[in-house]
Each structure stands twice: as structure tokens, then as C-alpha cells.
Write an enzyme that holds these catalytic residues in place. Structure first.
Site, PDB file in Angstrom:
ATOM      1  N   ASP A  19      -9.414 -10.803  34.791  1.00 36.53           N
ATOM      2  CA  ASP A  19      -8.761 -10.004  33.752  1.00 36.53           C
ATOM      3  C   ASP A  19      -9.076 -10.546  32.358  1.00 36.53           C
ATOM      4  OD1 ASP A  19      -7.175  -7.951  32.809  1.00 36.53           O
ATOM      5  OD2 ASP A  19      -5.326  -9.101  32.934  1.00 36.53           O
ATOM      6  N   ASN A  67      -8.198   1.885  38.107  1.00 36.92           N
ATOM      7  CA  ASN A  67      -9.104   1.812  36.957  1.00 36.92           C
ATOM      8  C   ASN A  67      -9.786   3.132  36.632  1.00 36.92           C
ATOM      9  OD1 ASN A  67     -10.238  -1.623  37.556  1.00 36.92           O
ATOM     10  ND2 ASN A  67      -8.527  -0.835  36.327  1.00 36.92           N
TER      11      ASN A  67
END
Length: 241
Positions: A19, A67
Site C-alpha cells: 500500500d 480496485n
């Protein structure tokens, strides 16, 4: 999967939620894809660090089922990046003895990308130095739902007795059925959540949340976290004497 032997001090399987790529790029006044490109380059360093740390399995979270909600530009760019990564890294992966597997639902992915993924899995199948698993279009709940459907088909076809279904049975239908459960899950960028990653498999994993953004996450950061893991007492629900 069975719990790992408590006498083994280091993690054999580390999973990473990579991330912070987008924020890393924005802090530099660059588009988010610039950060994803930097993050992709970081993967090689972490993979190459695994053997010296005693890590045989590394699983990385590349693209989640959620996503797809990102902008079309970013999603398209990420898919292009995945194809380029496979093209550029295949030779190095072979030379380093890395076996590559992909987990996740492939139905929504571009057929060309899926073909490249399958080819990489096949040509690296004989490698044993490091087992690299890449999660693309992956979500923990989605994985369990797909596994349950496969299990239900076996029951409906009479090949599986409903009375024989238990946690171990379901695990055999998961994307990760050939892998041991992760011992350690790392998330970079300072966020303290698991984001639907390996929900079933991480039931007894240790977690480490680091503020370092993924493009800045070096092999030294990785080694420090892996070293800290050895000091943790893992009881798996039991009381150790």
C-alpha cells in the site's frame, strides 16, 4: 492448512499488502501510476531478499476485487503494468529460481493478460528457491464464495458427503490450496486494516503495520520486520507452559 511448528523461529510464508504507491507519487507531484511503477520495481528487491531470510513463500496483493472502482485511467494503467512486469521480469525470475503463481478470479481479466499469467506459471513451475504468489482481482470474501460454489458442486454431484465437509475440506477448494497459511502479514503505508486479503488463511497469522510507503519499503525494512517476528510467541489458541 496445519499450523506451523512453534519451534521454527522465522516465518516461512510472508504476505504483503503493498500500500501507498499512489500517495508516494502524489507527494512528489506525479500521477498515481508513477507510484505503481516504482512499487513494481520494489517487488524484485523484496523477492530477492527472501532466501537469506529463510522465507520460502511470498504472497503479494497486487490488485483487489475492489480496485475496479478506481478511475479507468488507473485501472488500465495497472493492467498494462502487470503485462509489462511479466515481460520484463520473466528471465530474472527464472534465473533466481522463483516459482510464480497467481490467485484471484481471472474471469474479469483481459484474456491476453491471463495467457501471460498462465505461461509464467508454467515456465517457472520447476523452480524451488522462492514461491511467489501474486493476487490479482483477488478478494478474500470472493475467494471463499467461489470455493463454496466449487464445494457445493461436488456435493451435488455426489462426489462429496455433506457430513464430511469441515474447515479442512473447504481449504482444499481455496485459490491457495497448494500453499501453507501465511505466518506473517505486512501492510505498508500506515493503514491498520487487512482489506479483504487472505481472510481465511490469516486466521492465526501475525500482523505488522508499518508507516513506510511501499515504494520506500526496502529489503532492510523487510528484514527488520521479519526479525521482530521471531520474538513473538505464537500459541494458536493454546496456553504454552
Amino acid at each position: 492448512m496445519a499450523a506451523k511448528d512453534n519451534n521454527q523461529s522465522g516465518p516461512a510464508h510472508v504476505a504483503v499488502i503493498m500500500d501507498g504507491n499512489g500517495r508516494w507519487a502524489q507527494m512528489r507531484g506525479r500521477p498515481r501510476l508513477f507510484g505503481h511503477q516504482a512499487g513494481a520495481r520494489r517487488v524484485r528487491e523484496i523477492v530477492e531478499a527472501c532466501p537469506d531470510l529463510g522465507i520460502r513463500y511470498l504472497t503479494i496483493f497486487a490488485f483487489s476485487t475492489e480496485n475496479w472502482r478506481r478511475t479507468q485511467v488507473e485501472v488500465t494503467g495497472l493492467m498494462t503494468l502487470f503485462r509489462r512486469y511479466i515481460q520484463k521480469e520473466t528471465t530474472a525470475l527464472l534465473q533466481k529460481g522463483v516459482r510464480v503463481r497467481f490467485i484471484g478470479d481471472r474471469d474479469r481479466l483481459d484474456p491476453k493478460l491471463v495467457g501471460m499469467m498462465q505461461a509464467l506459471e508454467e515456465i517457472t513451475a520447476g523452480n524451488e528457491q522462492v514461491n511467489l504468489t501474486v493476487a490479482i482481482n483477488y478478494g478474500g470474501r470472493d475467494e471463499v464464495a467461489r470455493a463454496t460454489k466449487r464445494l457445493a458442486r461436488e456435493v451435488a454431484a455426489g462426489r462429496l458427503d455433506p457430513e464430511d465437509v469441515d474447515a479442512e475440506t473447504l481449504a482444499h477448494f481455496l485459490d491457495t490450496c497448494l500453499l501453507p497459511d501465511p505466518d506473517l502479514v505486512i501492510r505498508t503505508s500506515g493503514e491498520a486494516r487487512i482489506s479483504n486479503f487472505l481472510l481465511w488463511q490469516s486466521a492465526y497469522a501475525e500482523y505488522e503495520f508499518t508507516p513506510v510507503l511501499w515504494p520506500d519499503f526496502t529489503s532492510a525494512h523487510f528484514a527488520e520486520i521479519v526479525g521482530n517476528y521471531s520474538a513473538r510467541e505464537r500459541r494458536y489458541g493454546a496456553v504454552l507452559s
